[in-house]
Every structure is written in C-alpha cells, then in structure tokens.
Design a protein around this motif. Structure first.
Motif, PDB file in Angstrom:
ATOM      1  N   ARG A  18      -5.033   7.267  11.423  1.00  0.00           N
ATOM      2  CA  ARG A  18      -4.788   6.443  12.613  1.00  0.00           C
ATOM      3  C   ARG A  18      -3.443   5.729  12.526  1.00  0.00           C
ATOM      4  NH1 ARG A  18     -10.014   2.887  13.927  1.00  0.00           N
ATOM      5  NH2 ARG A  18      -8.820   2.581  15.829  1.00  0.00           N
ATOM      6  N   LYS A  19      -2.756   5.901  11.392  1.00  0.00           N
ATOM      7  CA  LYS A  19      -1.464   5.239  11.150  1.00  0.00           C
ATOM      8  C   LYS A  19      -1.596   3.728  11.342  1.00  0.00           C
ATOM      9  CE  LYS A  19       1.595   9.109  11.969  1.00  0.00           C
ATOM     10  NZ  LYS A  19       2.856   9.579  12.577  1.00  0.00           N
ATOM     11  N   SER A  20      -2.623   3.188  10.710  1.00  0.00           N
ATOM     12  CA  SER A  20      -2.777   1.744  10.788  1.00  0.00           C
ATOM     13  C   SER A  20      -2.885   1.151   9.386  1.00  0.00           C
ATOM     14  CB  SER A  20      -3.999   1.366  11.634  1.00  0.00           C
ATOM     15  OG  SER A  20      -5.183   1.570  10.912  1.00  0.00           O
ATOM     16  N   PHE A  30      -6.204   0.411   5.141  1.00  0.00           N
ATOM     17  CA  PHE A  30      -5.270   1.509   5.380  1.00  0.00           C
ATOM     18  C   PHE A  30      -6.024   2.712   5.936  1.00  0.00           C
ATOM     19  CE2 PHE A  30      -1.666   3.995   5.246  1.00  0.00           C
ATOM     20  CZ  PHE A  30      -1.673   5.035   4.327  1.00  0.00           C
ATOM     21  N   GLN A  31      -5.668   3.102   7.158  1.00  0.00           N
ATOM     22  CA  GLN A  31      -6.271   4.282   7.773  1.00  0.00           C
ATOM     23  C   GLN A  31      -5.130   5.225   8.138  1.00  0.00           C
ATOM     24  OE1 GLN A  31      -9.562   3.644  10.553  1.00  0.00           O
ATOM     25  NE2 GLN A  31      -9.515   1.478  10.024  1.00  0.00           N
ATOM     26  N   GLN A  44       0.855  -1.192   0.000  1.00  0.00           N
ATOM     27  CA  GLN A  44       0.000   0.000   0.000  1.00  0.00           C
ATOM     28  C   GLN A  44       0.888   1.238   0.000  1.00  0.00           C
ATOM     29  OE1 GLN A  44      -3.711   0.157   0.575  1.00  0.00           O
ATOM     30  NE2 GLN A  44      -3.406   2.258  -0.064  1.00  0.00           N
ATOM     31  N   GLY A  45       0.701   2.107  -0.956  1.00  0.00           N
ATOM     32  CA  GLY A  45       1.419   3.373  -0.964  1.00  0.00           C
ATOM     33  C   GLY A  45       0.659   4.404  -0.160  1.00  0.00           C
ATOM     34  N   SER A  46       1.387   5.301   0.474  1.00  0.00           N
ATOM     35  CA  SER A  46       0.733   6.259   1.366  1.00  0.00           C
ATOM     36  C   SER A  46      -0.189   7.216   0.626  1.00  0.00           C
ATOM     37  CB  SER A  46       1.780   7.050   2.150  1.00  0.00           C
ATOM     38  OG  SER A  46       2.653   7.736   1.267  1.00  0.00           O
TER      39      SER A  46
END
Lengths: 111, 115
Positions: A72-74, A68-69, A51-53
């Motif tokens: 929440r950095k999860s 990907f959240q 997963q890319g940011s």
C-alpha cells in the motif's frame, strides 16, 4: 524521484491514548528507507524511527512503532500512550542520497 | 542531544549581506547534509558532502555554497541575502557515504532572519 504525502495537517489526542499519523510514499528506488522525525516548537529535528524496505519486521522504538505496509506504500507512525511532551510537528521522510520530507502533521496532546 | 552541533542558533542580518553557518557532525560521521526549512517550501535538501567531497546537490541557489573541511566540520555560505532566504537551516550527519541509510541525525538548526 521520491514523494511523501502526509494528509493530516493536524491531529488531536488525549493523554495516554494511542495515535496513528499517516504517511504514504512513492519511490522508484528498489531499496529505500522510511524515517519519522519530531519537530517540537523549539525547532530541532529529532530522529524517531527508521524502517528499511526489506526489513521483515515493523520497526519499534519505545512508544513509537512504524506500521509498514509495502504493497500500500504506507508507513504510518503509531505513538502509544501519548504524553503531553509528544505535542509537536511530525515529519515522514524517505530517500537515500537525500531525504524527501512530507508537509508534516501537527499533533496536539491534551490532558 | 543528537551530537550534531550547529552554530550560531540564531542569526539576524540585512539584505545583501553574507553569512556563514557552521556544522560539526557527530563523532565518526563522515557525511554532512544541509537542509533548508521555510514556510513556503517545507524541508528541502541543499547539498551533501562526504569526507570533504561534494556528493550530491539539491535545490541550492548559486548564491549559496558549502564546503567540508579536513576536520569534517562543514560551513554553508549564503551571500547576497534576500528576504526569502529567511529560514531554518539544518545540518545532518551520517556515517555512510552513499546516503542516510539507517539513521540520520540533525543538529538544532540555525534560524536565519533577513531583514
């Protein structure tokens, strides 16, 4: 510096059920990637999903999806319809020049 | 099969000895990364080479060295081995020069046991 936290040392799931493996990350990079790897008892590291940011959509690869959240950095891994062959260690990782790994979650799928 | 080949798969050697681990990256990949997985330290990045040049160093001991050859295969040399060097050593490859951007494929690893 980057850091990955996997808080579940072990997870149990019955065959055909879905399971979520948790991963939280910390990074100062403005752009980053998140990876999940599977390590069966034989030892090899098998790439599952990335997963890319800046990706708008959550990544999916067959039965694997990444929840990907960003706020929440999860970056939790969801395995749908678990199979006996999914029993393994699962590692979450992030990084760019190098990968930083979490301590892993051991998943056991029972019949 | 990831396309990354590591040899040997298993290695048993005595303390004080020197060993060489070999890695052939996937076809077309110019970057090679070495990682160490031990029980107490987990997975640790050691070193990154791109097209023959060292690009980044991690927690690599001075007793360890690596190189990448013109045919792009890489070797990790471990010398004056200690019991604590027993670990699974992985090589990974990527097409990118600056990092493991979107995909990073690992070899099957070399399990080193120092006795």
């Amino acid at each position: 510096a980057q850091k990955i936290t996997q808080t579940q040392p072990g997870m149990f799931v019955q065959e055909k059920e879905a399971v979520t493996l948790d991963c939280t990350y910390d990074t100062s990079d403005p752009s980053y990637g998140l990876f999940w790897y599977k390590q069966p008892s034989s030892g090899e590291m098998i790439f599952l999903i990335y997963q890319g940011s800046y990706d708008q959509q959550n990544a999916t690869e067959g039965r694997y999806s990444l929840n990907f959240q960003k706020a929440r950095k999860s970056a939790n891994l969801v395995i749908s319809a678990s199979q006996l062959g999914d029993s393994a260690m699962y590692f979450c990782a992030t990084g760019f020049q190098k990968l930083v790994f979490g301590t892993g979650t051991r998943l056991l799928v029972s019949p | 099969d990831s396309g990354v080949t590591q040899t040997p798969k298993h290695l048993i050697t005595a303390t004080g000895q020197r060993v060489t681990l070999r890695c052939s990256p996937r076809s077309g990949d110019l970057s090679v990364y070495w990682y160490q997985q031990s029980l107490d330290q987990g997975l640790q990045f050691l070193i990154h080479y791109y097209n023959g040049e060292e690009r980044a160093k991690g927690n690599i001991l001075e007793r360890f060295s690596a190189q990448q050859f013109p045919d792009l295969h890489s070797e990790l040399n471990l010398s004056s081995l200690e019991l604590g060097d027993s670990a699974l050593y992985f090589c990974a490859s990527s097409v990118h020069s600056t990092g493991m951007n979107t995909e990073a494929f690992f070899g099957q690893g070399t399990r080193l046991t120092v006795v």
